[in-house]
Design an enzyme around this catalytic site. Structure first.
Site, mmCIF file in Angstrom:
data_model
loop_
_atom_site.group_PDB
_atom_site.id
_atom_site.type_symbol
_atom_site.label_atom_id
_atom_site.label_comp_id
_atom_site.label_asym_id
_atom_site.label_seq_id
_atom_site.Cartn_x
_atom_site.Cartn_y
_atom_site.Cartn_z
ATOM 1 N N ASP A 143 0.834 -1.209 0.000
ATOM 2 C CA ASP A 143 0.000 0.000 0.000
ATOM 3 C C ASP A 143 0.866 1.255 0.000
ATOM 4 O OD1 ASP A 143 -2.379 1.416 -0.089
ATOM 5 O OD2 ASP A 143 -2.679 1.398 2.082
ATOM 6 N N LYS A 199 1.915 4.680 -1.084
ATOM 7 C CA LYS A 199 1.242 5.834 -1.684
ATOM 8 C C LYS A 199 1.681 7.077 -0.913
ATOM 9 C CE LYS A 199 -2.960 5.015 1.080
ATOM 10 N NZ LYS A 199 -4.430 4.773 1.019
ATOM 11 N N ASN A 246 1.040 7.525 2.790
ATOM 12 C CA ASN A 246 1.754 6.644 3.714
ATOM 13 C C ASN A 246 3.244 6.972 3.805
ATOM 14 O OD1 ASN A 246 -0.554 5.315 4.441
ATOM 15 N ND2 ASN A 246 -0.299 3.646 2.971
#
Length: 252
Positions: free
Chosen positions: A91, A93, A96
């Site tokens: 995840d 991105k 983050n």
């Protein structure tokens, strides 16, 4: 509070704590302590004074190459370490990626966060499922094919493109179109006037990270040795070239 969480949310928290306890790197958020009571989960994490990359980008529109290169080097180092432990983030991105600020409010580094969807590279069940955020998902994940650590490499390419261009490479208001563009690896660069003022070294690295096939993508280690990462000082000659030509409001 446990009662405020769904079963799925509880599992994400447990998974995240398990993964983070295995990680110790200067560019990764550190989990110092995890305590579970009958009613609560308590996590003690690094305190990061700053903002996330997505919010920072919303204010800046896009980043100058020398700054983007400096940040990407740290992010690549973090992901290289994560992969060395057998973990895939799944995840990656801008939301983050936390940017640390010093007492004067200047960006002094970054930390990778949010390992709730992370899994080990031998977890066949997890790697048979879709995860993450569509704008940063690799073609093999979007298409429902078998995948591995290459999905993180593709996501790094999407983040780098976002920093340079001010929007994700597979941009649309329609999720179906995003999915199709991703599966076809159809993004604008050669025919985009914006990239006329972007270094060849940057474009070469983007092409290497955003390859449709995982086996053709650059490794994280190879990306770290690229001229765009290693020779950041030379990128200062591109400073402000696009800011002089483009209206930032187009990218916000």
């Amino acid at each position: 509070i446990k009662t405020d969480l769904t079963a799925g949310e509880r599992q994400l928290l447990i998974n995240e704590a398990s993964v983070m306890q295995a990680l110790n790197h200067s560019h990764i958020i550190k989990l110092h302590r995890c305590v579970e009571t009958s009613d609560h989960y308590f996590y003690t994490l690094d305190f990061v004074r700053g903002t996330d990359l997505f919010a920072y980008m919303n204010k800046r529109g896009f980043l100058e190459e020398h700054e983007a290169s400096w940040l990407m080097k740290q992010l690549l180092e973090a992901v290289e370490y994560v992969h060395s432990t057998g973990i895939i983030h799944r995840d990656l991105k801008p939301e983050n990626v936390m940017l640390e600020c010093n007492a004067r409010g200047e960006i002094c580094g970054l930390k990778l966060i949010d390992f709730g969807l992370a899994c080990y590279s031998d977890d066949k069940a997890a790697l048979a499922s879709r995860a993450g955020t569509l704008n940063y998902a690799a073609p093999e994940m979007v298409g429902g094919a078998e995948y591995g650590a290459g999905v993180d490499v593709f996501a790094l390419g999407c983040i780098m493109y976002f920093m340079i261009r001010g929007r994700p490479p597979f941009y649309s208001e329609d999720q179906f179109i995003i999915a199709k563009k991703t599966c076809d690896c159809e993004y604008e660069m050669d025919n985009d006037d914006f990239f006329m003022n972007v270094s060849d070294e940057c474009k070469d690295l983007l092409r290497g990270l955003l390859m449709r096939s995982a086996k053709d993508r650059l490794s994280v280690a190879s990306a770290l040795t690229s001229d765009w990462i290693q020779k950041g000082e030379m990128l200062k000659k591109y400073h402000n070239k696009n800011r002089e030509k483009f209206d930032l409001n187009r990218f916000i």
